[in-house]
Design a protein around this motif. Structure first.
Motif, PDB file in Angstrom:
ATOM      1  N   LYS A  47      53.265  51.324  43.149  1.00  0.00           N
ATOM      2  CA  LYS A  47      54.412  50.428  43.172  1.00  0.00           C
ATOM      3  C   LYS A  47      55.714  51.224  43.186  1.00  0.00           C
ATOM      4  O   LYS A  47      55.954  52.051  42.313  1.00  0.00           O
ATOM      5  CB  LYS A  47      54.378  49.500  41.951  1.00  0.00           C
ATOM      6  N   LYS A  48      56.526  50.950  44.202  1.00  0.00           N
ATOM      7  CA  LYS A  48      57.832  51.602  44.291  1.00  0.00           C
ATOM      8  C   LYS A  48      58.916  50.530  44.227  1.00  0.00           C
ATOM      9  O   LYS A  48      58.975  49.642  45.062  1.00  0.00           O
ATOM     10  CB  LYS A  48      57.976  52.400  45.579  1.00  0.00           C
ATOM     11  N   GLU A  49      59.752  50.637  43.221  1.00  0.00           N
ATOM     12  CA  GLU A  49      60.870  49.719  43.053  1.00  0.00           C
ATOM     13  C   GLU A  49      62.113  50.484  42.635  1.00  0.00           C
ATOM     14  O   GLU A  49      62.036  51.386  41.802  1.00  0.00           O
ATOM     15  CB  GLU A  49      60.548  48.654  41.991  1.00  0.00           C
ATOM     16  N   ASN A  50      63.226  50.132  43.259  1.00  0.00           N
ATOM     17  CA  ASN A  50      64.517  50.758  42.914  1.00  0.00           C
ATOM     18  C   ASN A  50      64.489  52.273  43.056  1.00  0.00           C
ATOM     19  O   ASN A  50      65.172  52.992  42.328  1.00  0.00           O
ATOM     20  CB  ASN A  50      64.932  50.377  41.487  1.00  0.00           C
ATOM     21  N   VAL A  53      58.640  55.495  41.906  1.00  0.00           N
ATOM     22  CA  VAL A  53      57.209  55.207  41.883  1.00  0.00           C
ATOM     23  C   VAL A  53      56.810  55.276  40.419  1.00  0.00           C
ATOM     24  O   VAL A  53      56.969  56.319  39.784  1.00  0.00           O
ATOM     25  CB  VAL A  53      56.396  56.228  42.716  1.00  0.00           C
ATOM     26  N   THR A  54      56.331  54.167  39.884  1.00  0.00           N
ATOM     27  CA  THR A  54      56.077  54.091  38.439  1.00  0.00           C
ATOM     28  C   THR A  54      54.647  53.687  38.132  1.00  0.00           C
ATOM     29  O   THR A  54      54.092  52.788  38.755  1.00  0.00           O
ATOM     30  CB  THR A  54      57.022  53.070  37.784  1.00  0.00           C
ATOM     31  N   GLU A  76      55.048  59.556  46.197  1.00  0.00           N
ATOM     32  CA  GLU A  76      53.692  58.998  46.109  1.00  0.00           C
ATOM     33  C   GLU A  76      52.612  60.070  46.057  1.00  0.00           C
ATOM     34  O   GLU A  76      51.491  59.816  45.597  1.00  0.00           O
ATOM     35  CB  GLU A  76      53.426  58.067  47.300  1.00  0.00           C
ATOM     36  N   GLU A  96      62.504  58.922  43.826  1.00  0.00           N
ATOM     37  CA  GLU A  96      62.999  59.438  45.097  1.00  0.00           C
ATOM     38  C   GLU A  96      64.263  60.228  44.778  1.00  0.00           C
ATOM     39  O   GLU A  96      65.012  59.871  43.867  1.00  0.00           O
ATOM     40  CB  GLU A  96      63.346  58.294  46.043  1.00  0.00           C
ATOM     41  N   ALA A 115      66.427  52.422  33.306  1.00  0.00           N
ATOM     42  CA  ALA A 115      65.569  51.385  33.892  1.00  0.00           C
ATOM     43  C   ALA A 115      64.406  50.999  32.980  1.00  0.00           C
ATOM     44  O   ALA A 115      63.822  49.928  33.138  1.00  0.00           O
ATOM     45  CB  ALA A 115      65.032  51.859  35.242  1.00  0.00           C
ATOM     46  N   TYR A 116      64.076  51.884  32.028  1.00  0.00           N
ATOM     47  CA  TYR A 116      62.945  51.630  31.124  1.00  0.00           C
ATOM     48  C   TYR A 116      63.391  51.807  29.666  1.00  0.00           C
ATOM     49  O   TYR A 116      62.997  52.751  28.986  1.00  0.00           O
ATOM     50  CB  TYR A 116      61.780  52.564  31.465  1.00  0.00           C
TER      51      TYR A 116
END
Length: 244
Positions: A47-50, A53-54, A76, A96, A115-116
């Motif tokens: 899953k890649k968001e914002n 890759v988390t 990735e 990225e 973000a976390y």
């Protein structure tokens, strides 16, 4: 005279635009995740968001790892390593980076942390130049990180940790053609007093990720999967040793 200066400036600007364009095109010719990577981690599980890759754990330890990718390597490509660490309770984020060079984006960890917010403790690490960037961030923000993980990498001369007690894990490979074993001997004085050095017998540079062969690297005598498994085991043991 004024016209000569004007045309001279236009020529210089033109050359700079061409040079930057050439660099940008080159930087976008990246090392992509291999089919082998996708056989271990299905595309649907990445899953890649914002721009991140988390891999998040089912049961979180509230400990995170920001893993900077190597130069021109897509995030990735480190998914298997990240996924396996996440199984042990760690949130692993591979960002990225600008122009696919982590040194241009060494403070990317700040955005990850924001973000976390549920993650309470952060480690930074990286592969090759990604490790150099991670070390630079840690050096400039010593209170923001719990430790550093180097994958075929080492600190730059300007980031001397020798007088610190920052926990460090350095994984280096016997047949690394880019970050050679001799270089680790030469830079050992830059590591902290708490550095743990681990040599992967038979490994090479590209197999710190899963993206195929890399120009300038040597042939490994172990498989990419074997190198990855050793990385995972040693990293988990080191994190557990730090009380994580």
């Amino acid at each position: 005279m004024k016209k000569a200066i004007k045309y001279g400036l236009i020529s210089i600007i033109g050359l700079m635009v061409i040079a930057f364009g050439g660099f940008y095109i080159w930087s976008e010719q990246t090392y992509k995740p291999s089919d082998e990577l996708y056989s271990f981690v299905g595309k649907g599980n990445i899953k890649k968001e914002n721009g991140f890759v988390t891999f998040q754990p089912t049961k979180s330890k509230k400990v995170g790892i920001v893993l900077y990718p190597g130069a021109k390597v897509e995030p990735e490509a480190y998914s298997y390593y990240a996924k396996e660490l996440a199984k042990d309770g760690y949130t692993v984020v591979i960002p990225e980076v600008r122009f696919n060079f982590a040194l241009f984006d060494k403070n990317r960890a700040e955005k990850v942390k924001n973000a976390y917010p549920s993650v309470e403790k952060w480690y930074v690490g990286g592969h090759s130049l990604g490790g150099v960037a991670a070390a630079a961030y840690a050096y400039e923000n010593p209170r923001e990180v719990e430790g550093i993980i180097f994958l075929g990498s080492y600190p730059s001369d300007s980031n001397d940790f020798s007088k610190t007690k920052v926990p460090m894990l350095s994984l280096y490979a016997e047949y690394d053609g880019l970050s050679k074993v001799e270089k680790f001997e030469e830079t050992k004085h830059l590591f902290s007093k708490e550095a743990n050095m681990h040599k992967i017998a038979g490994g090479n540079h590209a197999q710190f990720g899963l993206y195929g062969k890399q120009k300038g690297d040597n042939e490994a005598t172990i498989s990419a999967k074997e190198q990855q498994e050793e990385m995972i085991v040693v990293t988990k043991k080191w994190l557990h040793g730090n009380g994580e």
